[in-house]
Design an enzyme around this catalytic site. Structure first.
Site, PDB file in Angstrom:
ATOM      1  N   ARG A 141      -7.682   0.027   6.784  1.00 18.83           N
ATOM      2  CA  ARG A 141      -6.898   0.955   5.979  1.00 18.83           C
ATOM      3  C   ARG A 141      -5.711   0.275   5.314  1.00 18.83           C
ATOM      4  NH1 ARG A 141      -4.324   4.999   9.087  1.00 18.83           N
ATOM      5  NH2 ARG A 141      -3.544   5.570   7.039  1.00 18.83           N
ATOM      6  N   ASP A 162       6.915   0.476  11.508  1.00 13.20           N
ATOM      7  CA  ASP A 162       5.607  -0.134  11.276  1.00 13.20           C
ATOM      8  C   ASP A 162       5.552  -1.593  11.717  1.00 13.20           C
ATOM      9  OD1 ASP A 162       4.464   2.152  10.338  1.00 13.20           O
ATOM     10  OD2 ASP A 162       4.388   1.555   8.231  1.00 13.20           O
ATOM     11  N   LYS A 210       0.831  -1.207   0.000  1.00 10.57           N
ATOM     12  CA  LYS A 210       0.000   0.000   0.000  1.00 10.57           C
ATOM     13  C   LYS A 210       0.864   1.255   0.000  1.00 10.57           C
ATOM     14  CE  LYS A 210      -1.106   1.591   4.693  1.00 10.57           C
ATOM     15  NZ  LYS A 210      -1.092   3.050   4.564  1.00 10.57           N
TER      16      LYS A 210
END
Length: 424
Positions: A403, A311, A22
């Site tokens: 998301r 992340d 993404k």
């Protein structure tokens, strides 16, 4: 509002395929503003952030079509959209990566009006380096009423340093790069971000006709060209999704295989998993992760690529909560990014946060309870903890997860987890 309910204690087995990244797809989608003719972007995950970026591009005149195989067709009609240069608050406020339209708009349409971005609340993420870089290329920029308003007659190449108080900037590098590809002359970016997603954007632009050298290094050289054309391009696999599933296999002491993985993008993650005691075996574009009952505590520090990704910090914290002994996590990218630790403590985890460090002492077991997701990767960490917790875990506010992870509960179910989404 939906929630995820997990019955813990199941060992994961089987295989799953990793989606496209993404964080590569979003700036590449924005870069389509620069191109003459339509492009086909392959491997794009079907997630909320992609939908949001699609809506922003449609608002700017884009024509977008999604195919079932994960391909996006994106095109803009030349000469019809010059008056469209505003990315509004109601869309940009949903995610930070939407700021990536700023550079392409300024380069192609000579004007840009972009709301300050939103997204996960994980600490200081200023956009001063974006503005500094674009100003160095000749842009006139004002920040008023929550919008960044920029204009220029013609961007011109310059030497730019993107090192700031908080280190280098990934999205700032993307914005300056996409602005510079159509600028007059040569642009040199010092202290450019080296993340694989930034490299993917540069490779995409080069395929479209740009002249970018130094890809993957901290010094990028960009020779401006007159025009870029549409391309057919497949984005890289999502290294954060891959890392999340690797920890899912490890935390459940399972045995899983992940397909469509670039192992070279995961060196820091794999090295740390092996240090913990997880068996990680790459085979071509796949990787096998096999857990066991004998893990070791470790210390880890998040750093820009090729270091440990910030992340992945929440996911590793969940794993280390189950490892006997004391581990120390130091967060050097976003020092305040420990908002998920109180939720893990609700599950019985022993975590003490001291400034930018979290001291994690492994406990014999975690207990299922109600937990609340604060941001995308924190949500992934809580789901991972729920996979091994005794009893039932209810994970609320999972719109954050949507998301960045496509059909997460379905894919974990296919690996043997007892997990479902229900309307809360």
């Amino acid at each position: 509002m939906d929630k995820i309910v997990i019955e813990g204690g199941r060992r994961l087995e089987g295989s799953t395929r990793i989606n496209g990244a993404k964080n590569a797809a979003l700036p590449i989608m924005a870069a389509c503003l620069l191109l003459h003719g339509p492009s086909r972007i392959r491997g794009v995950p079907n997630i909320v952030d992609i939908e949001t970026q699609s809506e922003i591009l449609k608002n700017l005149g884009g024509e977008i079509k999604r195919h079932e195989d994960g391909t996006l067709e994106i095109g803009f009609r030349d000469g019809e959209n010059e008056g469209k240069f505003t990315a509004p608050y109601e869309l940009v406020s949903k995610m930070r990566a939407s700021i990536c339209v700023l550079g392409p708009l300024l380069s192609k349409r000579r004007k840009a009006k972009v709301s300050y971005p939103g997204g996960c609340i994980i600490g200081q993420r200023p956009i001063d380096l974006h503005i500094k870089g674009l100003k160095a290329l000749g842009a006139q920029i004002e920040t008023t009423e929550g919008y960044i308003t920029a204009s220029v007659e013609r961007l011109k190449g310059a030497e730019i340093s993107l090192m700031g108080q908080y280190g280098i900037t990934v999205l700032g590098t993307c914005n300056v790069m996409t602005a510079a590809v159509l600028a007059e002359g040569t642009t040199i970016i010092e202290h450019a971000a080296c993340e694989p997603e930034v490299q993917d954007l540069a490779n995409f632009l080069n395929k479209a006709g740009a002249k970018i050298t130094g890809i993957g290094e901290s010094r990028l050289t960009i020779e401006g060209v007159q025009e870029l054309h549409g391309v057919d391009y497949e984005i890289i696999p999502d290294r954060i999704e891959a890392g999340t599933f690797m920890i899912a296999g490890a935390i459940t002491r399972g045995d899983i295989a992940l397909e469509n993985v670039k192992v070279e993008h995961l060196s820091a993650v794999i090295d740390k998993l092996r240090e913990i005691g997880v068996e990680v075996t790459p085979v071509g574009n796949s990787v096998r992760v096999k857990g066991n009952s004998s893990y070791h505590p470790v210390d880890l520090t998040t750093l820009p690529y090729p270091g440990m990704p910030t992340d992945m910090q929440a996911q590793f914290m969940a794993l280390l909560c189950t490892v006997e002994g004391k581990s120390v996590i130091t967060e050097k990218v976003f020092p305040d990014r420990f908002i998920h630790s109180p939720e893990l403590q609700r599950m019985g985890a022993d975590i003490r946060v001291e400034g930018s460090c979290a001291i994690v002492s492994g406990t014999p077991f975690l207990s299922g309870t109600n937990v609340m997701v604060s941001d995308l990767r924190a949500g992934a960490g809580l789901v991972l903890a729920g996979l091994v917790a005794q009893g039932t875990t209810h994970v609320h506010r999972i719109y954050h997860l949507d998301r960045g992870y496509e059909r997460l509960e379905k894919r974990l179910t296919d690996l043997g987890a007892v997990i479902k989404r229900i309307h809360d």
